[in-house]
Scaffold this motif. Structure first.
Motif, PDB file in Angstrom:
ATOM      1  N   GLU A   1       6.871 -10.994  -3.117  1.00 30.24           N
ATOM      2  CA  GLU A   1       8.024 -11.401  -2.285  1.00 30.24           C
ATOM      3  C   GLU A   1       7.786 -11.576  -0.828  1.00 30.24           C
ATOM      4  N   ARG A   2       7.660 -12.622  -0.176  1.00 27.71           N
ATOM      5  CA  ARG A   2       7.418 -12.762   1.022  1.00 27.71           C
ATOM      6  C   ARG A   2       8.442 -12.255   1.932  1.00 27.71           C
ATOM      7  N   ARG A   3       9.361 -11.504   1.371  1.00 27.44           N
ATOM      8  CA  ARG A   3      10.448 -11.038   2.222  1.00 27.44           C
ATOM      9  C   ARG A   3       9.894  -9.444   2.588  1.00 27.44           C
ATOM     10  N   GLY A   4       8.873  -9.165   1.971  1.00 32.20           N
ATOM     11  CA  GLY A   4       8.238  -7.717   2.014  1.00 32.20           C
ATOM     12  C   GLY A   4       7.928  -7.336   3.613  1.00 32.20           C
ATOM     13  N   ILE A   5       7.765  -5.918   3.666  1.00 25.75           N
ATOM     14  CA  ILE A   5       7.425  -5.624   4.992  1.00 25.75           C
ATOM     15  C   ILE A   5       6.143  -5.011   5.066  1.00 25.75           C
ATOM     16  N   VAL A   6       5.509  -5.044   6.224  1.00 29.33           N
ATOM     17  CA  VAL A   6       4.054  -4.617   6.296  1.00 29.33           C
ATOM     18  C   VAL A   6       4.341  -3.048   6.809  1.00 29.33           C
ATOM     19  N   VAL A   7       3.822  -2.230   5.890  1.00 30.20           N
ATOM     20  CA  VAL A   7       3.816  -0.787   6.051  1.00 30.20           C
ATOM     21  C   VAL A   7       2.714  -0.307   7.070  1.00 30.20           C
ATOM     22  N   THR A   8       1.630  -0.590   6.991  1.00 32.09           N
ATOM     23  CA  THR A   8       0.489  -0.541   7.874  1.00 32.09           C
ATOM     24  C   THR A   8      -0.599  -1.688   7.660  1.00 32.09           C
ATOM     25  N   ALA A   9      -1.539  -1.656   8.544  1.00 31.87           N
ATOM     26  CA  ALA A   9      -2.428  -2.942   8.473  1.00 31.87           C
ATOM     27  C   ALA A   9      -3.815  -2.153   9.141  1.00 31.87           C
ATOM     28  N   SER A  10      -4.647  -2.852   8.405  1.00 29.40           N
ATOM     29  CA  SER A  10      -6.324  -2.342   8.977  1.00 29.40           C
ATOM     30  C   SER A  10      -6.319  -2.704  10.324  1.00 29.40           C
ATOM     31  N   TYR A  11      -7.443  -2.110  11.088  1.00 30.88           N
ATOM     32  CA  TYR A  11      -7.593  -2.546  12.610  1.00 30.88           C
ATOM     33  C   TYR A  11      -8.052  -4.216  12.472  1.00 30.88           C
TER      34      TYR A  11
END
Length: 397
Positions: free
Chosen positions: A44-54
């Motif tokens: 669901e494009r409403r999701g939120i990024v928890v963490t991202a790689s560098y």
């Protein structure tokens, strides 16, 4: 920078870089070096990024960013849902690893913690020790980290944030005016967006402004928190690294990375036995036992699996631990070369709280085994593990 160069305490703050993304890359080597985000409800494009790689951060992908916005910034972004059971298992490995260096380890979240290494490594080169920890974390657990070194917890935390990823930063009190005070006040640990706005209304824009502001005025405006912020800005922090301040012990384990990859079953069983001895010692040290043992297998291609088995009764002897771990190895090892093995007792409970569904024929033997195990531990601790040797039973009547 030797230990004797420090007049006070030596505190490390060890902080994993992009922890969830690193764990996912360790479990799936196809993700290494690619822009990756861990996000809730990624379908669901409403999701939120928890963490991202560098790699993803280079495109502008940030924590708490909506998935649709992250994809707009990085169309080739790979999105995976979070697997917190997996992250907790790796977190347990992380803190067991840090405890190899000192008993004074205080976890503050799933991916960061403090270490007080003052007495343990008084004679060691502090930077060399930090580099060793950082290199081993990356090589053995696949976890990039940043380490802050300082005479207090607050300064160590600020130092670890100054260089990411894979940074090692020393921050002494005499260096505050150069390294800490020029930073924006919102960069100070413990200050959120709302507090930062209130401080700016007082013309406090940098940590240096906060350090030079009247302590009484800050206390009058913000209460005890204002006084604490003033003290922290001036490098004053007497808090100890307290392992007991974290939640109660929930897991006890040990892992090892082999010097060469192993694909022979008997050699792996020998490693399992060695780890079982270490886990038994740690369980006894903490006076806990477990009825749920987990084995971690990391293959030469870095693919990692964790498998566990719940038991009716809690265990704490190396023989019983070895039996369970060997069974898990037998069931789940795919025959490929192994890089790392680990054993962890999950959901541990105090030995005094443990109970068993004992029957008339087993309870006496259980008591005897526990007493014998304690006696052997006392003897080997006092005289060395070679004090006892296996004998042969005389079958002559």
């Amino acid at each position: 920078m030797n230990g004797q160069d420090w007049k006070g305490r030596i505190i490390f703050h060890v902080d994993m870089n992009s922890f969830y993304a690193s764990v996912e890359s360790n479990h799936d080597s196809s993700l290494v070096g690619k822009p990756l985000a861990i996000a809730g409800n990624p379908k669901e494009r409403r999701g939120i990024v928890v963490t991202a790689s560098y790699e993803a951060r280079e495109y502008g992908v940030k924590t708490t960013m909506p998935v649709w916005q992250a994809l707009k910034k990085c169309p080739n972004l790979i999105i995976r849902p979070p697997d917190f059971n997996k992250y907790r298992a790796v977190s347990a490995e992380l803190f067991h690893f840090l405890e190899e260096y000192t008993d004074l380890v205080e976890p503050v979240s799933i991916d960061e913690g403090y270490m007080d290494v003052t007495s343990t490594f008084k004679e060691r080169n502090v930077l060399n020790m930090a580099e060793e920890i950082q290199n081993r974390l990356y090589k053995e657990l696949g976890l990039p980290s940043s380490i802050g070194i300082a005479p207090s917890k607050f300064l160590a935390k600020m130092a670890s944030d100054m260089k990411k990823p894979l940074g090692i930063t020393v921050l002494r009190k005499r260096e505050l005016s150069q390294k800490l005070w020029p930073l924006p006040v919102e960069d100070m640990h413990g200050i959120g967006a709302k507090t930062a706005e209130k401080l700016k209304m007082l013309n406090i824009y940098t940590i240096g402004d906060l350090a030079s502001y009247s302590s009484d005025s800050l206390k009058g405006r913000f209460g005890v928190m204002g006084q604490k912020l003033h003290e922290r800005a001036n490098g004053i922090d007497y808090r100890d690294v307290d392992p007991e301040s974290a939640k109660e012990v929930k897991s006890v384990g040990s892992s090892t990375t082999m010097s060469v990859d192993i694909d022979q079953k008997q050699e792996l069983l020998n490693v399992i036995w060695m780890l079982s001895e270490k886990v038994e010692a740690r369980l006894k040290q903490k006076q806990v036992c477990s009825a749920n043992f987990q084995i971690t297998i990391r293959y030469s291609n870095r693919k990692t699996i964790t498998r566990s088995k719940k038991l009716l009764n809690p265990l704490f002897t190396k023989e019983d631990i070895h039996t369970q771990a060997a069974d898990l190895l037998e069931r789940y090892w795919d025959g490929e070369a192994v890089r790392l093995l680990g054993i962890t007792g999950l959901e541990v409970i105090p030995i005094t709280d443990a109970y068993k569904q004992l029957d008339l024929f087993s309870y006496k033997k259980d008591i005897q085994d526990a007493n014998l195990s304690d006696t052997i531990s006392e003897l080997t601790n006092k005289y060395g593990k070679h004090i006892l040797k296996k004998g042969h039973r005389n079958n002559e009547s």
